[in-house]
Design a protein around this motif. Structure first.
Motif, PDB file in Angstrom:
ATOM      1  N   ASP A  18     -56.026  10.483   0.324  1.00 27.97           N
ATOM      2  CA  ASP A  18     -55.036  10.787  -0.117  1.00 27.97           C
ATOM      3  C   ASP A  18     -54.937  12.728  -0.207  1.00 27.97           C
ATOM      4  O   ASP A  18     -54.726  12.494  -1.898  1.00 27.97           O
ATOM      5  N   GLN A  19     -54.870  13.059   0.564  1.00 26.65           N
ATOM      6  CA  GLN A  19     -55.195  15.057   0.024  1.00 26.65           C
ATOM      7  C   GLN A  19     -53.780  15.338   0.577  1.00 26.65           C
ATOM      8  O   GLN A  19     -53.633  16.610   0.727  1.00 26.65           O
ATOM      9  N   TRP A  20     -52.808  14.464   0.508  1.00 20.97           N
ATOM     10  CA  TRP A  20     -51.220  15.109   0.586  1.00 20.97           C
ATOM     11  C   TRP A  20     -50.868  15.979  -0.537  1.00 20.97           C
ATOM     12  O   TRP A  20     -51.378  15.884  -1.392  1.00 20.97           O
ATOM     13  N   GLU A  21     -50.401  17.323   0.637  1.00 22.53           N
ATOM     14  CA  GLU A  21     -49.534  18.087  -0.328  1.00 22.53           C
ATOM     15  C   GLU A  21     -48.261  17.185  -1.200  1.00 22.53           C
ATOM     16  O   GLU A  21     -47.426  16.280   0.332  1.00 22.53           O
ATOM     17  N   PRO A  22     -47.150  17.036  -1.956  1.00 18.98           N
ATOM     18  CA  PRO A  22     -45.921  16.210  -1.819  1.00 18.98           C
ATOM     19  C   PRO A  22     -45.466  17.243  -0.951  1.00 18.98           C
ATOM     20  O   PRO A  22     -44.736  18.512  -0.512  1.00 18.98           O
ATOM     21  N   GLY A  23     -44.753  16.725   0.006  1.00 14.63           N
ATOM     22  CA  GLY A  23     -43.867  16.079   0.755  1.00 14.63           C
ATOM     23  C   GLY A  23     -44.249  17.204   2.014  1.00 14.63           C
ATOM     24  O   GLY A  23     -43.664  17.563   2.788  1.00 14.63           O
ATOM     25  N   GLU A  24     -46.120  16.964   2.492  1.00  8.17           N
ATOM     26  CA  GLU A  24     -46.289  17.925   3.250  1.00  8.17           C
ATOM     27  C   GLU A  24     -45.959  16.726   4.373  1.00  8.17           C
ATOM     28  O   GLU A  24     -46.376  16.800   5.844  1.00  8.17           O
ATOM     29  N   HIS A  25     -45.619  15.419   4.277  1.00  8.54           N
ATOM     30  CA  HIS A  25     -44.995  14.305   5.448  1.00  8.54           C
ATOM     31  C   HIS A  25     -43.997  13.625   4.933  1.00  8.54           C
ATOM     32  O   HIS A  25     -44.298  12.747   4.069  1.00  8.54           O
ATOM     33  N   ASN A  26     -43.222  13.637   5.510  1.00  5.95           N
ATOM     34  CA  ASN A  26     -41.656  12.500   4.966  1.00  5.95           C
ATOM     35  C   ASN A  26     -40.917  12.517   5.724  1.00  5.95           C
ATOM     36  O   ASN A  26     -40.969  12.529   7.265  1.00  5.95           O
ATOM     37  N   GLY A  27     -39.820  11.623   5.408  1.00  8.67           N
ATOM     38  CA  GLY A  27     -39.292  11.260   6.451  1.00  8.67           C
ATOM     39  C   GLY A  27     -37.582  10.616   5.672  1.00  8.67           C
ATOM     40  O   GLY A  27     -37.745  10.267   4.786  1.00  8.67           O
ATOM     41  N   THR A  28     -36.451  10.979   6.704  1.00 14.49           N
ATOM     42  CA  THR A  28     -35.771  10.177   5.601  1.00 14.49           C
ATOM     43  C   THR A  28     -35.644   9.163   5.375  1.00 14.49           C
ATOM     44  O   THR A  28     -34.816   8.505   4.170  1.00 14.49           O
ATOM     45  N   PHE A  29     -36.078   8.088   5.755  1.00 12.47           N
ATOM     46  CA  PHE A  29     -35.281   7.044   5.921  1.00 12.47           C
ATOM     47  C   PHE A  29     -36.949   5.679   5.398  1.00 12.47           C
ATOM     48  O   PHE A  29     -37.196   4.063   6.068  1.00 12.47           O
ATOM     49  N   ARG A  30     -37.983   6.539   4.720  1.00  8.94           N
ATOM     50  CA  ARG A  30     -39.098   5.962   4.828  1.00  8.94           C
ATOM     51  C   ARG A  30     -38.563   4.958   3.131  1.00  8.94           C
ATOM     52  O   ARG A  30     -39.685   4.169   2.735  1.00  8.94           O
ATOM     53  N   GLY A  31     -37.677   5.259   2.969  1.00  7.83           N
ATOM     54  CA  GLY A  31     -37.345   4.063   1.553  1.00  7.83           C
ATOM     55  C   GLY A  31     -35.999   2.963   1.747  1.00  7.83           C
ATOM     56  O   GLY A  31     -35.499   3.637   1.447  1.00  7.83           O
ATOM     57  N   HIS A  32     -36.711   2.513   2.365  1.00  5.68           N
ATOM     58  CA  HIS A  32     -35.555   1.228   3.425  1.00  5.68           C
ATOM     59  C   HIS A  32     -35.280  -0.092   2.093  1.00  5.68           C
ATOM     60  O   HIS A  32     -36.360  -1.128   2.685  1.00  5.68           O
ATOM     61  N   ASN A  33     -35.081  -0.362   1.144  1.00  2.00           N
ATOM     62  CA  ASN A  33     -34.719  -1.191   0.368  1.00  2.00           C
ATOM     63  C   ASN A  33     -34.676  -2.576   0.684  1.00  2.00           C
ATOM     64  O   ASN A  33     -35.484  -3.228   0.269  1.00  2.00           O
ATOM     65  N   PRO A  34     -33.366  -2.812   1.833  1.00  2.00           N
ATOM     66  CA  PRO A  34     -33.036  -4.136   2.533  1.00  2.00           C
ATOM     67  C   PRO A  34     -34.916  -4.528   3.252  1.00  2.00           C
ATOM     68  O   PRO A  34     -34.893  -5.531   2.931  1.00  2.00           O
ATOM     69  N   ALA A  35     -35.316  -3.219   3.855  1.00  2.78           N
ATOM     70  CA  ALA A  35     -36.905  -3.955   4.558  1.00  2.78           C
ATOM     71  C   ALA A  35     -37.686  -4.346   2.986  1.00  2.78           C
ATOM     72  O   ALA A  35     -38.878  -5.178   3.113  1.00  2.78           O
ATOM     73  N   PHE A  36     -37.687  -3.924   2.167  1.00  2.00           N
ATOM     74  CA  PHE A  36     -38.059  -3.895   0.419  1.00  2.00           C
ATOM     75  C   PHE A  36     -38.330  -5.228   0.353  1.00  2.00           C
ATOM     76  O   PHE A  36     -39.097  -6.468   0.116  1.00  2.00           O
ATOM     77  N   VAL A  37     -36.982  -5.722  -0.091  1.00  2.00           N
ATOM     78  CA  VAL A  37     -36.219  -7.723  -0.305  1.00  2.00           C
ATOM     79  C   VAL A  37     -37.191  -8.405   0.481  1.00  2.00           C
ATOM     80  O   VAL A  37     -37.630  -9.443  -0.054  1.00  2.00           O
ATOM     81  N   THR A  38     -37.241  -7.935   2.074  1.00  4.45           N
ATOM     82  CA  THR A  38     -37.466  -8.729   2.195  1.00  4.45           C
ATOM     83  C   THR A  38     -39.111  -9.295   2.670  1.00  4.45           C
ATOM     84  O   THR A  38     -39.409 -10.575   2.667  1.00  4.45           O
ATOM     85  N   GLY A  39     -39.460  -7.911   2.976  1.00  2.00           N
ATOM     86  CA  GLY A  39     -41.056  -8.088   2.991  1.00  2.00           C
ATOM     87  C   GLY A  39     -41.448  -8.305   1.275  1.00  2.00           C
ATOM     88  O   GLY A  39     -42.344  -9.509   1.235  1.00  2.00           O
ATOM     89  N   THR A  40     -41.155  -8.398   0.526  1.00  4.85           N
ATOM     90  CA  THR A  40     -41.565  -9.125  -0.485  1.00  4.85           C
ATOM     91  C   THR A  40     -41.207 -10.294  -0.719  1.00  4.85           C
ATOM     92  O   THR A  40     -42.479 -10.928  -0.752  1.00  4.85           O
ATOM     93  N   VAL A  41     -40.629 -11.115  -0.175  1.00  8.40           N
ATOM     94  CA  VAL A  41     -39.966 -12.104  -0.138  1.00  8.40           C
ATOM     95  C   VAL A  41     -41.058 -12.816   1.040  1.00  8.40           C
ATOM     96  O   VAL A  41     -42.122 -14.048   0.548  1.00  8.40           O
ATOM     97  N   ALA A  42     -41.456 -12.264   2.169  1.00 12.28           N
ATOM     98  CA  ALA A  42     -42.125 -12.642   3.397  1.00 12.28           C
ATOM     99  C   ALA A  42     -43.962 -12.913   2.286  1.00 12.28           C
ATOM    100  O   ALA A  42     -43.858 -13.692   2.938  1.00 12.28           O
ATOM    101  N   LEU A  43     -43.802 -11.569   1.276  1.00 15.30           N
ATOM    102  CA  LEU A  43     -45.136 -11.881   1.259  1.00 15.30           C
ATOM    103  C   LEU A  43     -45.711 -12.628   0.202  1.00 15.30           C
ATOM    104  O   LEU A  43     -46.878 -13.417   0.498  1.00 15.30           O
TER     105      LEU A  43
END
Length: 449
Positions: free
Chosen positions: A295-320
Motif C-alpha cells: 500500500d504505497q499510494w500517495e494520497p489521491g494518486e488513484h481516485n474516482g468521483t464515485f468511489r464512496g457510494h454510501n447506499p452500496a455500503f449500506v446494502t453491502g453491510t447487510v449482505a455481509l
C-alpha cells in the motif's frame, strides 16, 4: 431549435432503437421490457414472468430486491443519510469496513488493506495494475489465454478476447498472454515455458510486475483452474518476486461457494479485485485488497468521483452480516452448486462431446457445435429463462443463478435448459432424468428469501 418529443411519441418501444447506441447487446437477445423483479423472477410489461439464471452478470448474487437489503436501503435514504462522499468518512462506510473485516478478512487470516478504486470491476483491475507497476518498478504484466478483466484500456491490455481488444482502437502494450490451466489439454507441463525464461538471463523476457488470473474465467468459456494449478502459480510468483493479482470480480462474493474463489486452493494473493455483488443489491461498488506492505499510494494518486457510494455500503453491510456471519449460507450455496452441476451433467450426457464447465453457481455446458449454445439460450428465453453464453465464440451455455435460488426454481431452470437443448439438438442419444435439487438441510432465516 430542436423539438422535444412528446410523451406519447416516446412511450413505445421504438425509443430504444431510435435513441440508444448500437453498442447495446443483452436487449437484442432478451427484447422483453422488464418492469419489476423479486428474488429469481423478473416480470415484463406484457405480463410474462422470466426465471433469472443471469443475476445481472453476477451483480445480483442474492437475487433481485432482497427484502432485508431493500428495507435497509429505503430506511437509510429516508433518513437523509449521505449518498455521495468521495473518500470522506461516513457512518455507512465505517459499518461496511467493520463488517468486511469481521466477516470476511479476519476469519480468513487476511490482513489486506481495503482500497475503494471506483464503482466498477474494471476500476479495481486498473488500480491493481497501476499499483503493481508502481511497487515493483516493472512495466510488464502477464495474463492468461481467454482472460477477461474489463473494458478500460489497462484492463483490455490483459484481456484475451480479440473482439473486446479491437474496440480499444490502439495497440494494447506492456502485457503478454500465457496458457491458462489445461490450455494444451495436459500435453505440456504447467508453467514449463515461464519457469525456463524467468530463470534464464539470456531469454530476453523481462520479469513482469505481476500476473493477473481468474480462478474461473467467467467470460472466457468457464474454464476453472485446478487448485493445484493455482498453488503452483502462487509459488512461482513468490519464487520470482512477481505479484499475484486475483481478479475475483465475477467469481468472488460467494459465486463458487466460498466468499473468495481462490479459497479452495489455499493461496493468498498479493492483490484481490472485487466488485459485482459486493453491494448485494446491484449498486455499484468495487474494492481492491492490497497486502499492507504494497500500500504505497500517495494520497489521491488513484481516485474516482464515485468511489464512496454510501447506499452500496449500506446494502453491502447487510449482505455481509446476513449471509457471511457463519458457514450456513456457504454450505447451502455448495449444495445448490452440486445440484446445478448434476442437472447440467445429465443434459450434457445425452449429446456426444458436450461437457460441463465452470465451478459453483458459475457453471455451463460446452457443446461440440460452437453455435449451439447461442441457439439453446434463445430457445430457453422463449420458454421464460434468462441464460447467457460465454467464450470467445459464445460456445458455452453459461448459468449464473442467484446464490439464494430455491431448489424448485433451480429444478425449473434445469428443465427449461433440457427442453431448449432438445429443441436445438434433437432428442438426446441417451436420455437421462435431469436430477433436480432436493433440500437436504433445514430452511434457515437466511435462505432463499
Amino acid at each position: 431549435m430542436p423539438t422535444v418529443p412528446t410523451t406519447s411519441s416516446t412511450s413505445t418501444n421504438s425509443i430504444f432503437d431510435e435513441l440508444e447506441s448500437q453498442v447495446r447487446s443483452y436487449c437484442r437477445n432478451w427484447p422483453a421490457v422488464f418492469t419489476t423483479a423479486q428474488g429469481s423472477t423478473l416480470q415484463a410489461e406484457d405480463g410474462r414472468s422470466y426465471l433469472d439464471f443471469f443475476s445481472g452478470a453476477g451483480a445480483l448474487n442474492y437475487g433481485h430486491n432482497h427484502p432485508a437489503l431493500l428495507e435497509a436501503l429505503v430506511d437509510y435514504l429516508r433518513s437523509g443519510g449521505i449518498v455521495h462522499s468521495l473518500d470522506m468518512h461516513t457512518t455507512a462506510k465505517r459499518d461496511f469496513l467493520t463488517a468486511f473485516r469481521e466477516r470476511i478478512l479476519a476469519p480468513r487470516n487476511l490482513d489486506h488493506k481495503v482500497m475503494f478504486p471506483g464503482p466498477t470491476g474494471t476500476n479495481s483491475v486498473e488500480s491493481a495494475l497501476k499499483l503493481a507497476r508502481k511497487v515493483t518498478g516493472r512495466q510488464h504484466i502477464l495474463s492468461f489465454t481467454n482472460a477477461f478483466h474489463g473494458m478500460t484500456l489497462g484492463s483490455l491490455s490483459v484481456t484475451g478476447n480479440s473482439m473486446k481488444r479491437n474496440g480499444a482502437g490502439l495497440p494494447l502494450t506492456n502485457s503478454s498472454k500465457i496458457p491458462y490451466d489445461d490450455y494444451f489439454s495436459g500435453a505440456i507441463e504447467d508453467f514449463l515455458w515461464l519457469e525456463r525464461v524467468l530463470g534464464d538471463s539470456g531469454s530476453g523476457v523481462d520479469k513482469p510486475a505481476a500476473i493477473i488470473v481468474e480462478s474461473v474465467q467467467g467470460e472466457g468459456g468457464l474454464s476453472a483452474a485446478r487448485p493445484e494449478w493455482l498453488r503452483a502459480l502462487s509459488e512461482l510468483c513468490r519464487a520470482h518476486g512477481i505479484l499475484l493479482i486475483v481478479d475475483d470480480v465475477q467469481a468472488g462474493c460467494g459465486r463458487t461457494g466460498d466468499f473468495f474463489s481462490f479459497e479452495e486452493a489455499g493461496i493468498v494473493p498479493d492483490i484481490i479485485c472485487l466488485s459485482k455483488s459486493l453491494s448485494g443489491y446491484g449498486l455499484p461498488l468495487a474494492l481492491t485488497l492490497i497486502r499492507p506492505e504494497l500500500d504505497q499510494w500517495e494520497p489521491g494518486e488513484h481516485n474516482g468521483t464515485f468511489r464512496g457510494h454510501n447506499p452500496a455500503f449500506v446494502t453491502g453491510t447487510v449482505a455481509l452480516e446476513r449471509f457471511w456471519s457463519d458457514d450456513a449460507f456457504s454450505t447451502r450455496v455448495k449444495q445448490r452448486s452440486a445440484e446445478l452441476h448434476d442437472g447440467l451433467a445429465a443434459i450434457a450426457a445425452g449429446y456426444d462431446g458436450a461437457v460441463v464447465k465452470g465451478r459453483g453457481l458459475l457453471t455451463g455446458i460446452k457443446f461440440p457445435d460452437d453455435s449451439a449454445a447461442t441457439k439453446v439460450a434463445a430457445a430457453a428465453y422463449r420458454r421464460g429463462l434468462l441464460v447467457e453464453t460465454s467464450g470467445p465464440e459464445d460456445e458455452v451455455l453459461k448459468t449464473m443463478p442467484a446464490l439464494t435460488i430455491s431448489p424448485d426454481e433451480l429444478r425449473s431452470g434445469i428443465e427449461i435448459i433440457a427442453a431448449a437443448t432438445q429443441e436445438v439438438l434433437g432428442v438426446p442419444s441417451a436420455p437421462a432424468d435431469t436430477p433436480g435439487p432436493q433440500r437436504t438441510e433445514p430452511r434457515g432465516e437466511d435462505d432463499d428469501t
